[in-house]
Design a protein around this motif. Sequence first.
Motif, mmCIF file in Angstrom:
data_model
loop_
_atom_site.group_PDB
_atom_site.id
_atom_site.type_symbol
_atom_site.label_atom_id
_atom_site.label_comp_id
_atom_site.label_asym_id
_atom_site.label_seq_id
_atom_site.Cartn_x
_atom_site.Cartn_y
_atom_site.Cartn_z
ATOM 1 N N GLN A 62 -37.855 -9.386 63.434
ATOM 2 C CA GLN A 62 -36.722 -8.647 64.185
ATOM 3 C C GLN A 62 -35.291 -9.200 63.903
ATOM 4 N N HIS A 72 -30.537 -12.718 58.851
ATOM 5 C CA HIS A 72 -30.203 -12.192 60.263
ATOM 6 C C HIS A 72 -31.587 -11.576 60.785
ATOM 7 N N ILE A 73 -32.710 -12.269 60.237
ATOM 8 C CA ILE A 73 -34.132 -11.810 60.744
ATOM 9 C C ILE A 73 -34.692 -13.139 61.241
ATOM 10 N N GLN A 74 -35.714 -12.863 62.236
ATOM 11 C CA GLN A 74 -36.498 -13.815 62.515
ATOM 12 C C GLN A 74 -37.890 -13.337 62.540
ATOM 13 N N VAL A 75 -38.944 -14.076 62.491
ATOM 14 C CA VAL A 75 -40.308 -13.777 62.779
ATOM 15 C C VAL A 75 -40.622 -13.726 64.143
ATOM 16 N N SER A 76 -41.258 -12.424 64.558
ATOM 17 C CA SER A 76 -41.768 -12.370 65.736
ATOM 18 C C SER A 76 -43.398 -12.356 65.498
ATOM 19 N N TRP A 77 -43.700 -13.616 66.080
ATOM 20 C CA TRP A 77 -45.214 -14.022 65.934
ATOM 21 C C TRP A 77 -46.092 -13.212 66.815
ATOM 22 N N PRO A 78 -47.153 -12.602 66.452
ATOM 23 C CA PRO A 78 -48.115 -12.066 67.263
ATOM 24 C C PRO A 78 -48.558 -13.026 68.389
ATOM 25 N N PRO A 116 -47.884 -13.138 49.073
ATOM 26 C CA PRO A 116 -46.647 -13.684 49.820
ATOM 27 C C PRO A 116 -46.873 -15.133 50.515
ATOM 28 N N ASP A 117 -45.643 -15.664 50.799
ATOM 29 C CA ASP A 117 -45.587 -17.210 51.337
ATOM 30 C C ASP A 117 -44.890 -17.352 52.537
ATOM 31 N N SER A 118 -45.013 -18.437 53.133
ATOM 32 C CA SER A 118 -44.145 -18.685 54.412
ATOM 33 C C SER A 118 -42.741 -19.076 53.604
ATOM 34 N N VAL A 119 -41.866 -18.746 54.476
ATOM 35 C CA VAL A 119 -40.352 -18.961 54.532
ATOM 36 C C VAL A 119 -39.720 -19.603 55.702
ATOM 37 N N HIS A 131 -43.629 -7.731 61.276
ATOM 38 C CA HIS A 131 -43.523 -8.964 62.388
ATOM 39 C C HIS A 131 -41.918 -9.735 62.134
ATOM 40 N N GLY A 133 -50.277 -1.269 53.601
ATOM 41 C CA GLY A 133 -50.942 -2.141 54.557
ATOM 42 C C GLY A 133 -52.305 -2.463 54.369
ATOM 43 N N LEU A 135 -39.474 -3.160 52.912
ATOM 44 C CA LEU A 135 -37.996 -3.408 53.311
ATOM 45 C C LEU A 135 -37.462 -4.591 52.722
ATOM 46 N N LEU A 160 -34.273 -17.597 56.496
ATOM 47 C CA LEU A 160 -34.142 -16.305 57.046
ATOM 48 C C LEU A 160 -32.804 -15.973 57.576
#
Lengths: 521, 521
Positions: free
Chosen positions: B499, A497-503, A485-488, B497, A136, A94, A493
């Motif tokens: 939203q 209009h997205i945010q990370v949903s941390w497990p 891939p790396d952190s952002v 991960h 995946g 995506l 973000l």
Amino acid sequence: MPTGEIEIKVKTAELLNSCKKLPFEIKDFVKKTEALRLQYRYLDLRSFQMQYNLRLRSQVVMKMREYLCNLHGFVDIETPTLFKRTPGGAKEFLVPSREPGKFYSLPQSPQQFKQLLMVGGLDRYFQVARCYRDEGSRPDRQPEFTQIDIEMSFVDQTGIQSLIEGLLQYSWPSDKDPLVVPFPSMTFAEALATYGTDKPDTRFGMKIVDISNVFKHTEVRFLQDALSKPQGAVKAMCVREGANYLKKKDIESIRKFAADHFKEEVLPVFLKNKENWNSPVAKFILEKQRLELIRLMEIQEDDVVLLTAGEHKKACSLLGKLRLACADILEMNGMVLRDPALFSFLWVVDFPLFLPKEDNPLELESAHHPFTAPHPGDIHLLYTEPEKVRSQHYDLVLNGSEIGGGSIRIHDAELQHYILATLLKEDVKLLSHLLQALDYGAPPHGGIALGLDRLMCLITGAASIRDVIAFPKSFRGHDLMSNAPDSVSSQELKPYHIQVSWPADSEAERSSLNHSHHPES
Amino acid sequence: MPTGEIEIKVKTAELLNSCKKLPFEIKDFVKKTEALRLQYRYLDLRSFQMQYNLRLRSQVVMKMREYLCNLHGFVDIETPTLFKRTPGGAKEFLVPSREPGKFYSLPQSPQQFKQLLMVGGLDRYFQVARCYRDEGSRPDRQPEFTQIDIEMSFVDQTGIQSLIEGLLQYSWPSDKDPLVVPFPSMTFAEALATYGTDKPDTRFGMKIVDISNVFKHTEVRFLQDALSKPQGAVKAMCVREGANYLKKKDIESIRKFAADHFKEEVLPVFLKNKENWNSPVAKFILEKQRLELIRLMEIQEDDVVLLTAGEHKKACSLLGKLRLACADILEMNGMVLRDPALFSFLWVVDFPLFLPKEDNPLELESAHHPFTAPHPGDIHLLYTEPEKVRSQHYDLVLNGSEIGGGSIRIHDAELQHYILATLLKEDVKLLSHLLQALDYGAPPHGGIALGLDRLMCLITGAASIRDVIAFPKSFRGHDLMSNAPDSVSSQELKPYHIQVSWPADSEAERSSLNHSHHPES
């Protein structure tokens, strides 16, 4: 110089750049881990093998373009990679857009676009297309890969096949034996029955033989049981000179593999001499049956026969796997079975159009994709027994690897709608543009896609497709050189209009964000 | 037939498909909105113009490949599009990975990879590269576009320039006049002073002239003021036959444009006759000055001179804009100024290496990108007056559009580090792999990228780059045919991960999710 080499007398020299001590020597015999090679890819590219692979890849693709563009009037058309999610596109990456909640999707292939080009009157399309697949955690896949993507109007299966045969013959590297065309062809049913797979390695024999008739009146219980069930059969495969190459522990591991993966029994039997490794059934084989098998399978002294009984497809699959496992063992023990200079192409045709869904066998799913046309001889079955319909799909197999696949497509909007809505129960709204396009006089059309990475891997004899890609991702989908891939940051973000949903269990990882480089091993 | 046409006697005919009534006729003279064309792109592609554009594009690219691959030993190498964010990569699309908080990024160009290929000994690289740029709300940009991407080792600016001249000459459509090479070249400073832009349309004259000397001792206040400031100058541009083609309202709109956009005054003056539209300054121009201007600018009867005063760069930019605006007006009024059959190429060279940051003029940013090598004559200034350093960047301009740009790169790790860390104050950790690569004996290298969409648009005379792309995005970045980007369920976002963070005012939109298709107009 006397040796014929040229010696240069230097008057002045300018140092263009200096070089630090390299992390490894650029010599092909110097062993280095793949992780190290990928981390310093720009150095690894200096190796003879990588230079050869990448330069050859460029040449092969150039010849393909000449063949398609200059000799056959194809038009090279670029199709978008920022598209929308296709039905069942769970493997599509995506790409968030700046509109809240709206996403592009990176398509797995230009399938829809190439069909729309046919509707648009661009009747011979090709593209060296970048495709994306997010598998995946599945190992050893490249998230981006390249296919030679082709579509034609007013063509049938034979037309596409001879185009591809000509294409490969024309672009085949000149340092290899020229290809002989046409390639042999085999139905899916035959491939399964003879090789236990839809991608047979036809460089060697060791074919599967149905020996059910020999045991029609057997008194051996487990053969009786198997034969009494629907599709039940007894299958065998003759390992030539197996007695000289297979050790007892090899046979044991083969039997264990069968029991573990297929819950089936495999019985190794010598039919031309006395020895029989723990095969309890051997002594129950009657002399008449023994002679019949020797005749049927042309068994010689020192051959080993592997025998199994069960449902046709399962028994064949098992022996197909064992065929490759035996080939590995035989070669490890010194037999020459698969000539690395041999390129054995094969068309596999007449696939089923639908398969029962894995998670719900009462429903159908497309064996390949929902745009595949049914076999003209089976159209009437679509409305009565759709599971029996064969398709106009074809696969191209090389040395046991699928290197291409394609089909004649459905060009009739009504038929396409029936298959999508009634048989596959898909939401047709997602494909309304395609259905609509078919309604505006779509010509009959078909095409194919060749996996370029896999093809080049086989041509160059590389150990992995990573060796024919300049900057591949690692086994786990990482770029070990740049650490992608790396952190952002959440700031970056925001526009999307997205945010990370941390497990829940990743707080530790989260707090270690932006830590540097942990090359995987 | 007598006409020479062939008549076919049909014995039997088979209907391959039927066709619904089309939403518009496929005739070039039938006007239709672009939104409708994009919604039914597969029908629009049937038009003569789209067929011509796409087929020509394919041919031109094929010729380019022949030139690079077959004639000049370039290697076509595919570089990844799933990469990591580059410093300052605010326009890079993000691609969430299945690792929480980790993102790939779709790069704006293969810049880093092509330089790493040079370090890797692939000394002549090219690629028809898909690139991505997220310009958010900026209109009329394609989020994905294509560039002819080239890099070479052991090359200088002249080497790249003659390669590109040969490339364009070789691939130029045969139905157009052959290109004459070498292309003319102009420094950035000269382009600005003469045309008021770094991408001059050299199909016509109307050059800017510095007339400061004429007014050295002027008593006109606003000229005096301008000349007394640093970089202050008086500039003029002669519109040939302006008196016959520019109406009074045209002049008014030109003056309004200058006042609105540049807060500058533009004075239109007739120097060879009496009439002077509301130009209060005209009467203050002394006879001596008038004659000097007529001589200097070769002014004829009925010419109009546009005159402005201010800071050099600003005054030139203003007249550069007015030059194009006047050309539009003159052509609308019947003058032939820019021959559509003329292709006027121009190299622009010697750009500044750095520019003051827009939001903080005391800090520097790269005028192009941080890997651009400084001009050899200016290296000493890097450590004292970096803002004065010229670069080895070059732009290729065609008819006033920038169609390519490139540079000789920095191959010295120490110099690259100094520029990144000390002058640009970037986080060098993000580029550690590139800095490290330069340290392992990187050869001197340089390259260029040509914007294929723009180039084809100019060659075909298309109104928009959307007319040379098979499936373009709309003005606002939408695919009007399939409705991309589209909504995605939160279930589908889970593996990544992420939203959606809905903006406060978008609850209405959120609840209307999955509603269908709203083509923009």
